[in-house]
Design an enzyme around this catalytic site. Sequence first.
Site, PDB file in Angstrom:
ATOM      1  N   HIS A  94      30.497  42.057  51.149  1.00 24.14           N
ATOM      2  CA  HIS A  94      30.121  40.893  50.326  1.00 24.14           C
ATOM      3  C   HIS A  94      30.882  40.918  49.008  1.00 24.14           C
ATOM      4  O   HIS A  94      31.493  39.910  48.614  1.00 24.14           O
ATOM      5  CB  HIS A  94      28.615  40.898  50.078  1.00 24.14           C
ATOM      6  CG  HIS A  94      28.199  39.996  48.955  1.00 24.14           C
ATOM      7  ND1 HIS A  94      28.299  38.618  49.031  1.00 24.14           N
ATOM      8  CD2 HIS A  94      27.711  40.279  47.710  1.00 24.14           C
ATOM      9  CE1 HIS A  94      27.879  38.084  47.893  1.00 24.14           C
ATOM     10  NE2 HIS A  94      27.517  39.061  47.074  1.00 24.14           N
ATOM     11  N   ASP A 123      57.965  21.756  41.024  1.00 22.37           N
ATOM     12  CA  ASP A 123      57.443  22.823  41.888  1.00 22.37           C
ATOM     13  C   ASP A 123      57.394  24.090  41.060  1.00 22.37           C
ATOM     14  O   ASP A 123      57.691  24.057  39.857  1.00 22.37           O
ATOM     15  CB  ASP A 123      58.345  23.008  43.124  1.00 22.37           C
ATOM     16  CG  ASP A 123      57.560  23.555  44.319  1.00 22.37           C
ATOM     17  OD1 ASP A 123      56.720  24.437  44.103  1.00 22.37           O
ATOM     18  OD2 ASP A 123      57.784  23.101  45.455  1.00 22.37           O
ATOM     19  N   TRP A 159      32.400  48.269  47.125  1.00 21.64           N
ATOM     20  CA  TRP A 159      33.691  47.652  46.772  1.00 21.64           C
ATOM     21  C   TRP A 159      34.456  48.518  45.791  1.00 21.64           C
ATOM     22  O   TRP A 159      35.661  48.413  45.670  1.00 21.64           O
ATOM     23  CB  TRP A 159      33.473  46.252  46.195  1.00 21.64           C
ATOM     24  CG  TRP A 159      33.195  46.220  44.724  1.00 21.64           C
ATOM     25  CD1 TRP A 159      32.005  46.434  44.116  1.00 21.64           C
ATOM     26  CD2 TRP A 159      34.146  45.966  43.672  1.00 21.64           C
ATOM     27  NE1 TRP A 159      32.137  46.328  42.760  1.00 21.64           N
ATOM     28  CE2 TRP A 159      33.451  46.034  42.454  1.00 21.64           C
ATOM     29  CE3 TRP A 159      35.517  45.669  43.635  1.00 21.64           C
ATOM     30  CZ2 TRP A 159      34.062  45.836  41.215  1.00 21.64           C
ATOM     31  CZ3 TRP A 159      36.129  45.470  42.403  1.00 21.64           C
ATOM     32  CH2 TRP A 159      35.407  45.554  41.216  1.00 21.64           C
ATOM     33  N   SER A 193      50.366  40.397  47.214  1.00 22.87           N
ATOM     34  CA  SER A 193      50.284  38.937  47.104  1.00 22.87           C
ATOM     35  C   SER A 193      50.008  38.507  45.664  1.00 22.87           C
ATOM     36  O   SER A 193      50.657  37.590  45.142  1.00 22.87           O
ATOM     37  CB  SER A 193      49.179  38.420  48.030  1.00 22.87           C
ATOM     38  OG  SER A 193      48.912  37.056  47.768  1.00 22.87           O
ATOM     39  N   SER A 194      49.063  39.170  45.016  1.00 22.16           N
ATOM     40  CA  SER A 194      48.679  38.766  43.661  1.00 22.16           C
ATOM     41  C   SER A 194      49.818  38.962  42.671  1.00 22.16           C
ATOM     42  O   SER A 194      50.072  38.107  41.822  1.00 22.16           O
ATOM     43  CB  SER A 194      47.449  39.574  43.213  1.00 22.16           C
ATOM     44  OG  SER A 194      46.355  39.304  44.043  1.00 22.16           O
ATOM     45  N   HIS A 277      38.013  46.562  35.212  1.00 24.17           N
ATOM     46  CA  HIS A 277      37.472  45.714  34.148  1.00 24.17           C
ATOM     47  C   HIS A 277      38.384  44.553  33.795  1.00 24.17           C
ATOM     48  O   HIS A 277      37.887  43.424  33.635  1.00 24.17           O
ATOM     49  CB  HIS A 277      37.097  46.509  32.905  1.00 24.17           C
ATOM     50  CG  HIS A 277      36.101  45.739  32.100  1.00 24.17           C
ATOM     51  ND1 HIS A 277      34.760  45.669  32.416  1.00 24.17           N
ATOM     52  CD2 HIS A 277      36.254  44.907  31.045  1.00 24.17           C
ATOM     53  CE1 HIS A 277      34.145  44.868  31.594  1.00 24.17           C
ATOM     54  NE2 HIS A 277      35.022  44.383  30.744  1.00 24.17           N
ATOM     55  N   GLU A 279      39.963  43.068  35.892  1.00 24.25           N
ATOM     56  CA  GLU A 279      39.684  42.176  37.027  1.00 24.25           C
ATOM     57  C   GLU A 279      38.569  41.183  36.689  1.00 24.25           C
ATOM     58  O   GLU A 279      38.599  40.034  37.128  1.00 24.25           O
ATOM     59  CB  GLU A 279      39.318  43.005  38.260  1.00 24.25           C
ATOM     60  CG  GLU A 279      38.838  42.208  39.473  1.00 24.25           C
ATOM     61  CD  GLU A 279      39.939  41.369  40.103  1.00 24.25           C
ATOM     62  OE1 GLU A 279      41.120  41.628  39.812  1.00 24.25           O
ATOM     63  OE2 GLU A 279      39.609  40.456  40.880  1.00 24.25           O
ATOM     64  N   TYR A 281      38.101  39.788  33.891  1.00 25.13           N
ATOM     65  CA  TYR A 281      38.712  38.697  33.121  1.00 25.13           C
ATOM     66  C   TYR A 281      39.714  37.921  33.965  1.00 25.13           C
ATOM     67  O   TYR A 281      39.978  36.753  33.694  1.00 25.13           O
ATOM     68  CB  TYR A 281      39.334  39.262  31.840  1.00 25.13           C
ATOM     69  CG  TYR A 281      38.273  39.947  31.010  1.00 25.13           C
ATOM     70  CD1 TYR A 281      37.254  39.203  30.429  1.00 25.13           C
ATOM     71  CD2 TYR A 281      38.227  41.331  30.896  1.00 25.13           C
ATOM     72  CE1 TYR A 281      36.240  39.817  29.733  1.00 25.13           C
ATOM     73  CE2 TYR A 281      37.211  41.955  30.188  1.00 25.13           C
ATOM     74  CZ  TYR A 281      36.211  41.193  29.618  1.00 25.13           C
ATOM     75  OH  TYR A 281      35.186  41.793  28.947  1.00 25.13           O
ATOM     76  N   SER A 292      37.646  24.232  29.749  1.00 26.36           N
ATOM     77  CA  SER A 292      38.325  23.696  28.566  1.00 26.36           C
ATOM     78  C   SER A 292      39.058  22.398  28.857  1.00 26.36           C
ATOM     79  O   SER A 292      39.418  21.661  27.927  1.00 26.36           O
ATOM     80  CB  SER A 292      39.325  24.735  28.023  1.00 26.36           C
ATOM     81  OG  SER A 292      38.648  25.904  27.624  1.00 26.36           O
ATOM     82  N   HIS A 326      33.430  51.933  29.834  1.00 27.55           N
ATOM     83  CA  HIS A 326      32.004  51.615  29.682  1.00 27.55           C
ATOM     84  C   HIS A 326      31.317  51.561  31.055  1.00 27.55           C
ATOM     85  O   HIS A 326      30.091  51.533  31.126  1.00 27.55           O
ATOM     86  CB  HIS A 326      31.783  50.337  28.857  1.00 27.55           C
ATOM     87  CG  HIS A 326      32.053  49.052  29.557  1.00 27.55           C
ATOM     88  ND1 HIS A 326      32.669  47.982  28.954  1.00 27.55           N
ATOM     89  CD2 HIS A 326      31.779  48.618  30.810  1.00 27.55           C
ATOM     90  CE1 HIS A 326      32.761  46.979  29.795  1.00 27.55           C
ATOM     91  NE2 HIS A 326      32.227  47.341  30.928  1.00 27.55           N
ATOM     92  N   HIS A 327      32.113  51.538  32.116  1.00 29.05           N
ATOM     93  CA  HIS A 327      31.529  51.663  33.459  1.00 29.05           C
ATOM     94  C   HIS A 327      31.191  53.121  33.775  1.00 29.05           C
ATOM     95  O   HIS A 327      30.601  53.397  34.814  1.00 29.05           O
ATOM     96  CB  HIS A 327      32.506  51.143  34.516  1.00 29.05           C
ATOM     97  CG  HIS A 327      32.770  49.671  34.411  1.00 29.05           C
ATOM     98  ND1 HIS A 327      31.989  48.724  35.027  1.00 29.05           N
ATOM     99  CD2 HIS A 327      33.719  48.981  33.734  1.00 29.05           C
ATOM    100  CE1 HIS A 327      32.446  47.519  34.757  1.00 29.05           C
ATOM    101  NE2 HIS A 327      33.492  47.641  33.970  1.00 29.05           N
ATOM    102  N   THR A 352      34.967  36.140  22.954  1.00 26.64           N
ATOM    103  CA  THR A 352      34.208  35.367  23.951  1.00 26.64           C
ATOM    104  C   THR A 352      33.213  34.443  23.259  1.00 26.64           C
ATOM    105  O   THR A 352      33.078  33.271  23.618  1.00 26.64           O
ATOM    106  CB  THR A 352      33.458  36.327  24.893  1.00 26.64           C
ATOM    107  OG1 THR A 352      34.375  37.293  25.407  1.00 26.64           O
ATOM    108  CG2 THR A 352      32.837  35.577  26.051  1.00 26.64           C
ATOM    109  N   LYS A 355      34.957  31.441  21.720  1.00 21.01           N
ATOM    110  CA  LYS A 355      35.202  30.387  22.701  1.00 21.01           C
ATOM    111  C   LYS A 355      33.954  29.537  22.913  1.00 21.01           C
ATOM    112  O   LYS A 355      34.019  28.306  23.000  1.00 21.01           O
ATOM    113  CB  LYS A 355      35.625  31.000  24.042  1.00 21.01           C
ATOM    114  CG  LYS A 355      37.107  31.313  24.176  1.00 21.01           C
ATOM    115  CD  LYS A 355      37.373  31.964  25.518  1.00 21.01           C
ATOM    116  CE  LYS A 355      38.845  32.207  25.743  1.00 21.01           C
ATOM    117  NZ  LYS A 355      39.575  30.978  26.072  1.00 21.01           N
ATOM    118  N   ARG A 474      20.088  49.564  42.735  1.00 21.36           N
ATOM    119  CA  ARG A 474      20.905  48.688  43.588  1.00 21.36           C
ATOM    120  C   ARG A 474      21.367  49.498  44.800  1.00 21.36           C
ATOM    121  O   ARG A 474      21.228  50.718  44.852  1.00 21.36           O
ATOM    122  CB  ARG A 474      22.093  48.142  42.803  1.00 21.36           C
ATOM    123  CG  ARG A 474      22.958  49.218  42.213  1.00 21.36           C
ATOM    124  CD  ARG A 474      23.914  48.717  41.161  1.00 21.36           C
ATOM    125  NE  ARG A 474      24.982  47.915  41.723  1.00 21.36           N
ATOM    126  CZ  ARG A 474      26.169  47.699  41.091  1.00 21.36           C
ATOM    127  NH1 ARG A 474      26.381  48.234  39.905  1.00 21.36           N
ATOM    128  NH2 ARG A 474      27.094  46.959  41.644  1.00 21.36           N
TER     129      ARG A 474
END
Length: 648
Positions: A94, A123, A159, A193-194, A277, A279, A281, A292, A326-327, A352, A355, A474
């Site tokens: 998931h 293009d 994951w 790919s990314s 992390h 990721e 953002y 925006s 921080h993880h 943040t 914004k 969890r």
Amino acid sequence: MSAQSQTQSAGHAGHAAAPVEKRSWLLTRPTAKTGIISWLTTVDHKKIGLLYGMSALFFFLVGGFEALLIRLQLAVPNNTLISHQLYNELFTMHATTMIFLAVMPLSAAFFNYMMPLQIGARDVAFPRLNGFAFWVFLVGAIVLNIGWFVKSGAPDAGWFGYAPLTSTAYSNQFAKDMSTDLWVMGLQILGVSSVVGSLNFIVTIINMRAPGMTMMRLPVFTWMTLITAFLIILSFPAITIALVELMMDRSFGTSFFDVSNGGLPILWQHLFWIFGHPEVYILILPAMGIVSEILPTFARKPLFGYPIIVFSGATIGFLGFGVWSHHMFTTGMGTVATAAFSLLTMAIAVPTGVKMFNWIGTLWGGTLRMTTPMMFALGFLWMFMMGGFSGVMHSAAPADAQQQDSYFVVAHFHYVLIGGSVFALLAGIQYWFPLIFGRKVSEAWGKTSFWVIFAGFNITFFPMHFLGLNGMPRRTAVYDGNMGWNEANMIATIGALILGVGVAIYFCVMVYTYFKGEKTTHDEWGARTLEWTVPSTPPPEHNFDVIPTVHARDAFWYEKTHVEQTAKDKAASALAEQSHGGIHMPSQSWFPLVAAIGLLIGAIFFVNHIMIGAIAGGVVMFLGVYLWAAEGPGGYHIHLDDKNSKKH
């Protein structure tokens, strides 16, 4: 060669057609404009964007179905609906599916479709490379999901893939857990790919902007595309290194993460979160860009504090690389490291929050139109603010130590990534649907889907804050009925079912609108940016009859109020186009697809340790790349006077 640079080079030749080259049948370029071949060989950024979008929405449904099974299992204590093993596979797939196969590619769909239109380009810089990036993404998605259809089952280590859960000591490499090898291989392919796609976007934005489109006149969505692309390029090498080391541990007996042979399991966590992390953002910045675009259009006033929004996005991207630990507050990093990362994590809340105030400032005093895209965008503001508040709580190490691995964390990141990213992406689909398909979504049904999704989401995830604070861990498949978690879990499951109904309504409305929806004009919302200046909806293959000249930040709003100046610019640009021999467009190609098929064959055989097959796949892939280079850039002209194509 890019379409625009090709146009420039064609200018030296004037109207004279290039000599027709004799090519072997193998290098003959496909020309089909409709049907399956046109999609398999396309290099059109809009078609590739649609391919990304359709794939991402499919996997969004797959990931949502997996989540529903998880919630049904947790609806009542000691439930036996699914096995513990299947539960582990479901929460692993998931998360992997939602992050890498749904939200990221849905953002990529908008990058591909909208970004070139927003900067006035025909293009992307490298059209065939763009096609290759999509097919490689699809290969990675297939490899990741093969586990569901083989005896070993789907991956079950989460994951995050923490060592030593992914080591062969915890799984039988050849009998039980080929799925982890598939997970490792699939993520590596998705990373290719990314990175390829991101390089293409950066080159496109830097080099192919329309005349007058300075960097500080870029639409915010394009700015967020650029920042996200840099984040991907800088963060993916870390996870690639970790995955290569894990593959070597599993397949060749090295000991990068094997503590019994001197390895360091915590090394995996550092490498993973240096990627993991940023990721977050990578997932949220495109959503910020979409919102925006939507808020000023429906508030009917310019975006408040445009430069601050842009620099806040860049600051978030920069700080995103400094908060990975921080993880890992509970891993025992030491007082100094914990304090430093705690302060950095608090600091990232500043841009943040800035914004958020800019978006509120945009709404303040505006003439608001409460359309469906606007409601989804406002939903994003509320959800993201909620997720941000609980995120600040995690930055305090003592609080984080209590919340770590509890359902409080699950509530937090779902408010950020689903309430934030997904709500904004759903808003973007609603906002740009009239442009992409030329049909308008029913406001009544659109708002119905919004309210059902909004209600279902909050009923699902808000109780999880209390579950977490009450100690529910969890990633647990069952819980005892005396823990005091029964009611909140039942409410969350009911919410998940409501959320599922809302998503089903949303998709049904989209499908109905595609076939039967009301046809619209090219400027449905009274928009501000260049993508709405295309001559028709859906946009033609060449995007613009004449490349626009940009005089102001909100280019389309400027055009509407300076009609005479715009007409003069278009006439001058049209004359220049004709003197260059018309519009030059890139030709289609089979070889990005051929190279990706070779990669798929090689990956599957490598995971199964059949080296002759892996080598054969590699040969097909490199043959595809070689023939891709040998066929040349190709291309054809479209003349504005008669719109006839002249192929060469």
